[in-house]
Design an enzyme around this catalytic site. Structure first.
Site, PDB file in Angstrom:
ATOM      1  N   ASN A 177       0.866  -1.182   0.000  1.00 29.20           N
ATOM      2  CA  ASN A 177       0.000   0.000   0.000  1.00 29.20           C
ATOM      3  C   ASN A 177       0.902   1.232   0.000  1.00 29.20           C
ATOM      4  OD1 ASN A 177      -1.791   2.058   0.529  1.00 29.20           O
ATOM      5  ND2 ASN A 177      -2.282   1.388   2.617  1.00 29.20           N
ATOM      6  N   GLU A 193      -5.467  -4.927  10.538  1.00 26.56           N
ATOM      7  CA  GLU A 193      -4.441  -3.907  10.740  1.00 26.56           C
ATOM      8  C   GLU A 193      -4.732  -3.138  12.029  1.00 26.56           C
ATOM      9  OE1 GLU A 193      -2.419  -2.698   6.818  1.00 26.56           O
ATOM     10  OE2 GLU A 193      -4.283  -1.589   6.924  1.00 26.56           O
ATOM     11  N   GLY A 195       2.258   2.335  10.752  1.00 30.32           N
ATOM     12  CA  GLY A 195       3.185   3.460  10.612  1.00 30.32           C
ATOM     13  C   GLY A 195       3.873   3.862  11.904  1.00 30.32           C
ATOM     14  N   SER A 224       3.247  -1.931  10.290  1.00 25.79           N
ATOM     15  CA  SER A 224       4.696  -1.908  10.503  1.00 25.79           C
ATOM     16  C   SER A 224       5.381  -3.242  10.188  1.00 25.79           C
ATOM     17  CB  SER A 224       5.034  -1.460  11.922  1.00 25.79           C
ATOM     18  OG  SER A 224       4.637  -0.113  12.112  1.00 25.79           O
TER      19      SER A 224
HETATM   20  P1  PGA Z   1       2.676   0.376   7.578  1.00 23.16           P
HETATM   21  O1  PGA Z   1       1.247   0.542   6.887  1.00 23.16           O
HETATM   22  O2  PGA Z   1       3.262  -0.916   7.077  1.00 23.16           O
HETATM   23  O3  PGA Z   1       3.467   1.578   7.150  1.00 23.16           O
HETATM   24  O4  PGA Z   1       2.435   0.329   9.052  1.00 23.16           O
HETATM   25  C1  PGA Z   1       0.385  -0.560   6.684  1.00 23.16           C
HETATM   26  C2  PGA Z   1      -0.926  -0.104   6.100  1.00 23.16           C
HETATM   27  O5  PGA Z   1      -1.407   0.965   6.481  1.00 23.16           O
HETATM   28  O6  PGA Z   1      -1.522  -0.772   5.227  1.00 23.16           O
END
Ligand code: PGA
Length: 250
Positions: free
Chosen positions: A9, A168, A174, A214
């Site tokens: 993503n 998630e 993030g 993450s």
């Molecule tokens: P991230 O995002 O891997 O940067 O935590 C995952 C997502 O929001 O799909």
């Protein structure tokens, strides 16, 4: 054995030039590895046509980050499922936490978008997950269960067989804080129980459930080793070919 899914993503990163370059690098890596997993790139809308061109002829698929719940009409700024199909998109994220919590999408709107995706022949990746306060107050299971139940209730079995769920946890997105494989696996088990309740054992077993939040090359192998985890939805670590390819299940 279900085929694992690795989805990147890109969020609001990479224009059509840098996006096409990254897509080409990823395709070369996926084809060289003769990967048995499904690799999906999910760029911003305006980057999507260039990425669709870059992945043509490779095993890599494309997806969009959102769609609107209606198929055409006076909805300024929105994008319809049919437009995504016309670009060759196979997947679309529905109810990503940034849309739920930053943009303010309700469960009811997410449900309508899920149906729009299915109606237009797209594979929806239905994103669910609890906030940190909800986890700390032991409400995580109830929140996630109701997100899945509300969005999927009333679907035909055939429609549900095309749905992918991504768990998630919002506190992991993030933040650099990945859920432990055990925590993720437990929640995937909860999601599967709801799926079984709604659509029966075979449908629940067939449902691909991805983990996101993450995920990185260092944490991917332990997550993917869990039988309940059918793949990863990756944000930050999907923006470089080396780290994204380094998460491909072997
Ligand atoms: P991230 O995002 O891997 O940067 O935590 C995952 C997502 O929001 O799909």
């Amino acid at each position: 054995m279900k085929r694992k899914i690795l989805a990147g993503n890109w969020k609001m990163n990479l224009d059509h030039l840098s996006g096409a370059a990254l897509a080409k690098e990823i395709c070369a890596g996926v084809d060289a590895a003769r990967s048995a997993c499904e690799v999906v790139l999910i760029p911003p809308f305006t980057t999507l046509p260039a990425v669709a061109g870059a992945v043509r002829g490779s095993a890599v698929k494309t997806g969009a980050q959102d769609l609107y719940c209606e198929d055409e009409g006076a909805y300024t700024g929105e994008i319809a499922g049919g437009m995504l199909r016309a670009l060759g998109c196979a997947y679309v994220l529905v109810g990503h936490s940034e849309r739920r919590h930053t943009i303010g999408e309700s469960n009811a709107l997410v449900t309508r978008k899920l149906r729009a995706a299915l109606r237009n022949g797209l594979i929806p990746i239905l994103c669910v997950g609890e906030l940190l306060a909800e986890r700390e107050s032991r409400k995580a299971v109830d929140i996630v269960a109701s997100q899945v139940r509300e969005s999927c209730e009333g679907l035909e079995g055939e429609e549900f067989s095309r749905v992918v769920v991504a768990y998630e946890p919002v506190w992991a997105i993030g933040t650099g804080r990945t859920a432990t494989p055990e925590d993720a696996s437990d929640m995937h088990g909860v999601i599967r129980i709801i799926a079984k309740e709604l659509f029966g054992t075979a449908a629940a077993e067939h449902l691909p459930i991805l983990y996101g939040g993450s995920a990185k090359p260092e944490t991917a192998p332990a997550l993917l080793a869990e039988p309940e985890i059918d793949g990863l939805l990756v944000g930050g670590a999907s923006l470089k070919a080396s780290s994204f390819l380094g998460m491909m299940p072997r």
